[in-house]
Design an enzyme around this catalytic site. Structure first.
Site, PDB file in Angstrom:
ATOM      1  CD  GLN A 101      -2.734  -1.062   2.548  1.00  0.00           C
ATOM      2  OE1 GLN A 101      -3.689  -0.331   2.682  1.00  0.00           O
ATOM      3  NE2 GLN A 101      -2.316  -1.866   3.510  1.00  0.00           N
ATOM      4  CB  VAL A 103       3.237   5.687  -2.728  1.00  0.00           C
ATOM      5  CG1 VAL A 103       1.803   5.234  -2.947  1.00  0.00           C
ATOM      6  CG2 VAL A 103       3.275   6.825  -1.703  1.00  0.00           C
ATOM      7  CG  HIS A 119      -2.794   2.500  -2.125  1.00  0.00           C
ATOM      8  ND1 HIS A 119      -2.820   2.490  -0.744  1.00  0.00           N
ATOM      9  CD2 HIS A 119      -3.980   1.975  -2.518  1.00  0.00           C
ATOM     10  CE1 HIS A 119      -3.975   1.986  -0.322  1.00  0.00           C
ATOM     11  NE2 HIS A 119      -4.686   1.655  -1.373  1.00  0.00           N
ATOM     12  CB  CYS A 127       2.133  14.504 -18.385  1.00  0.00           C
ATOM     13  SG  CYS A 127       1.286  15.878 -19.215  1.00  0.00           S
ATOM     14  CB  CYS A 130       1.273  14.228 -23.338  1.00  0.00           C
ATOM     15  SG  CYS A 130       2.745  14.242 -22.299  1.00  0.00           S
ATOM     16  CB  CYS A 148       4.310  17.577 -18.883  1.00  0.00           C
ATOM     17  SG  CYS A 148       4.852  16.501 -20.208  1.00  0.00           S
ATOM     18  CB  SER A 189      -4.998   0.825  10.434  1.00  0.00           C
ATOM     19  OG  SER A 189      -5.244   1.504   9.212  1.00  0.00           O
ATOM     20  CG  ASN A 213      -0.182  -3.388  13.624  1.00  0.00           C
ATOM     21  OD1 ASN A 213       0.037  -2.573  14.509  1.00  0.00           O
ATOM     22  ND2 ASN A 213      -0.779  -3.076  12.485  1.00  0.00           N
TER      23      ASN A 213
HETATM   24  P1  OAD Z   1      -2.265   3.518   8.906  1.00  0.00           P
HETATM   25  O1  OAD Z   1      -1.598   4.779   9.337  1.00  0.00           O
HETATM   26  O2  OAD Z   1      -3.744   3.516   8.814  1.00  0.00           O
HETATM   27  O3  OAD Z   1      -1.854   2.313   9.862  1.00  0.00           O
HETATM   28  C1  OAD Z   1      -0.522   2.084  10.208  1.00  0.00           C
HETATM   29  C2  OAD Z   1      -0.437   0.785  10.980  1.00  0.00           C
HETATM   30  O4  OAD Z   1       0.929   0.513  11.223  1.00  0.00           O
HETATM   31  C3  OAD Z   1      -1.141   0.804  12.348  1.00  0.00           C
HETATM   32  O5  OAD Z   1      -1.922  -0.363  12.486  1.00  0.00           O
HETATM   33  C4  OAD Z   1       0.027   0.808  13.354  1.00  0.00           C
HETATM   34  O6  OAD Z   1      -0.296   0.131  14.568  1.00  0.00           O
HETATM   35  C5  OAD Z   1       1.082   0.059  12.564  1.00  0.00           C
HETATM   36  N1  OAD Z   1       2.484   0.332  12.944  1.00  0.00           N
HETATM   37  C6  OAD Z   1       3.015   1.465  13.467  1.00  0.00           C
HETATM   38  N2  OAD Z   1       4.342   1.316  13.635  1.00  0.00           N
HETATM   39  C7  OAD Z   1       4.661   0.073  13.206  1.00  0.00           C
HETATM   40  C8  OAD Z   1       5.885  -0.681  13.109  1.00  0.00           C
HETATM   41  N3  OAD Z   1       7.063  -0.164  13.483  1.00  0.00           N
HETATM   42  N4  OAD Z   1       5.823  -1.947  12.623  1.00  0.00           N
HETATM   43  C9  OAD Z   1       4.638  -2.495  12.241  1.00  0.00           C
HETATM   44  N5  OAD Z   1       3.459  -1.827  12.306  1.00  0.00           N
HETATM   45  C10 OAD Z   1       3.471  -0.566  12.764  1.00  0.00           C
HETATM   46  O7  OAD Z   1      -1.593   3.120   7.491  1.00  0.00           O
HETATM   47  P2  OAD Z   1      -2.118   2.101   6.388  1.00  0.00           P
HETATM   48  O8  OAD Z   1      -2.898   1.001   6.966  1.00  0.00           O
HETATM   49  O9  OAD Z   1      -0.973   1.774   5.525  1.00  0.00           O
HETATM   50  O10 OAD Z   1      -3.713   5.323   1.141  1.00  0.00           O
HETATM   51  O11 OAD Z   1      -3.095   3.039   5.557  1.00  0.00           O
HETATM   52  C11 OAD Z   1      -3.694   2.526   4.401  1.00  0.00           C
HETATM   53  C12 OAD Z   1      -3.828   3.617   3.369  1.00  0.00           C
HETATM   54  O12 OAD Z   1      -4.441   4.749   3.976  1.00  0.00           O
HETATM   55  C13 OAD Z   1      -2.521   4.156   2.852  1.00  0.00           C
HETATM   56  O13 OAD Z   1      -1.955   3.378   1.814  1.00  0.00           O
HETATM   57  C14 OAD Z   1      -2.927   5.501   2.345  1.00  0.00           C
HETATM   58  C15 OAD Z   1      -3.780   5.943   3.495  1.00  0.00           C
HETATM   59  O14 OAD Z   1      -4.773   6.853   3.172  1.00  0.00           O
HETATM   60  C16 OAD Z   1      -3.504   6.106   0.091  1.00  0.00           C
HETATM   61  O15 OAD Z   1      -2.685   6.983   0.096  1.00  0.00           O
HETATM   62  C17 OAD Z   1      -4.392   5.806  -1.076  1.00  0.00           C
END
Ligand code: OAD
Length: 248
Positions: A101, A103, A119, A127, A130, A148, A189, A213
């Site tokens: 997830q 980037v 993601h 761009c 184009c 661009c 999460s 986690n």
């Molecule tokens: P979140 O910020 O929602 O969740 C981060 C998770 O990482 C939580 O469950 C934390 O407990 C855990 N965490 C924190 N430190 C950690 C560590 N050292 N080791 C392991 N786990 C740890 O982030 P995502 O679930 O990735 O989307 O969020 C999903 C999507 O929401 C992202 O890809 C992004 C965001 O909006 C887009 O940008 C489209």
């Protein structure tokens, strides 16, 4: 307790021939990139509706770019011990692909070659006029939004809220999810869909779902079989050590 679960995960992995990892922002936390929803996370500083929605991009592209520029500062981040452990798992045949997830490109930098960019990837920009692609490191972010050569507006090649998942990545992720026998869910999460659906789909298709986690998530206790509480940079290297002890 933790060691017993790491051992159990190693046994589960060695029993099967297809392991997929679904990773999230927690994966890169130990590389110095804040997560989105933890305390001090991205969405505390940047309202996602205002900075990360595709509609904002079309009306005021400089706003999302301001956020991405702050993120870009952290693109100097290096893979951490967790990324390196997943790369080693792939090298040794214990991990078939990662549905990422994030980037930030850190899985690829660590050495994983089978990375599904669910993601998108912030290291590229595209761009809107184009369709030309640029590497972020080759474009100036002094004046936002960057443009661009054809003068079209550049957009980070990452998925915004309100945008669909890139079709190829989505199909690859579903295929991996349906065919894996163990899914490792690391540092997410699991509340952003459709990525958050993947563990339940894997489970329905008969896979064992193992979370890594420091905190329980929305999957814990019903979708995942068990959770190993701890940081990715601590648990994943310990898991690789255990796998090596058992298999080599
Ligand atoms: P979140 O910020 O929602 O969740 C981060 C998770 O990482 C939580 O469950 C934390 O407990 C855990 N965490 C924190 N430190 C950690 C560590 N050292 N080791 C392991 N786990 C740890 O982030 P995502 O679930 O990735 O989307 O969020 C999903 C999507 O929401 C992202 O890809 C992004 C965001 O909006 C887009 O940008 C489209």
């Amino acid at each position: 307790m933790k060691h017993a679960l790491i051992k159990r995960a190693a046994e589960d992995i060695l029993r099967v021939s297809h392991v997929t990892a679904l990773t999230g922002a927690g994966m890169s936390a130990e590389s110095g990139i804040p997560t989105f929803r933890d305390k001090g996370g991205f969405w505390e500083r940047y309202d996602p509706e205002e900075y990360a929605h595709i509609n904002t991009f079309y009306t005021a592209p400089e706003k999302p770019w301001q956020m991405f520029k702050a993120f870009e500062m952290q693109v100097k981040a290096r893979p951490n011990a967790g990324h390196l452990a997943l790369a080693e798992m792939e090298r040794l045949g214990w991990l078939q692909e990662i549905i990422a997830q994030n980037v930030d490109d850190l899985h690829q930098e660590a050495g994983n070659s089978a990375v599904i960019e669910f993601h998108g990837n912030f290291r590229r920009a595209v761009c809107l006029s184009c369709g030309a692609y640029y590497e972020i490191k080759n474009i100036s972010l002094d004046i936002l939004p960057p443009r661009c050569r054809c003068s079209g507006v550049l957009k980070p090649d990452a998925v915004f809220f309100g945008e669909p998942i890139p079709q190829k990545a989505f199909m690859q992720a579903v295929e991996a999810t349906r065919s894996c026998k163990v899914m490792l869910v690391v540092g997410t999460s699991a509340i952003v869909y459709p990525a958050a659906d993947m563990p339940a789909i894997a489970r329905q298709a008969g896979a064992r779902v193992i979370e890594i986690n420091p905190e329980p998530t929305s999957l814990t206790g019903w979708v995942s079989d068990y959770i190993i509480l701890g940081k990715a940079g601590e648990i994943l290297p310990a898991l690789v050590e255990e796998l090596k002890k058992m298999a080599l």
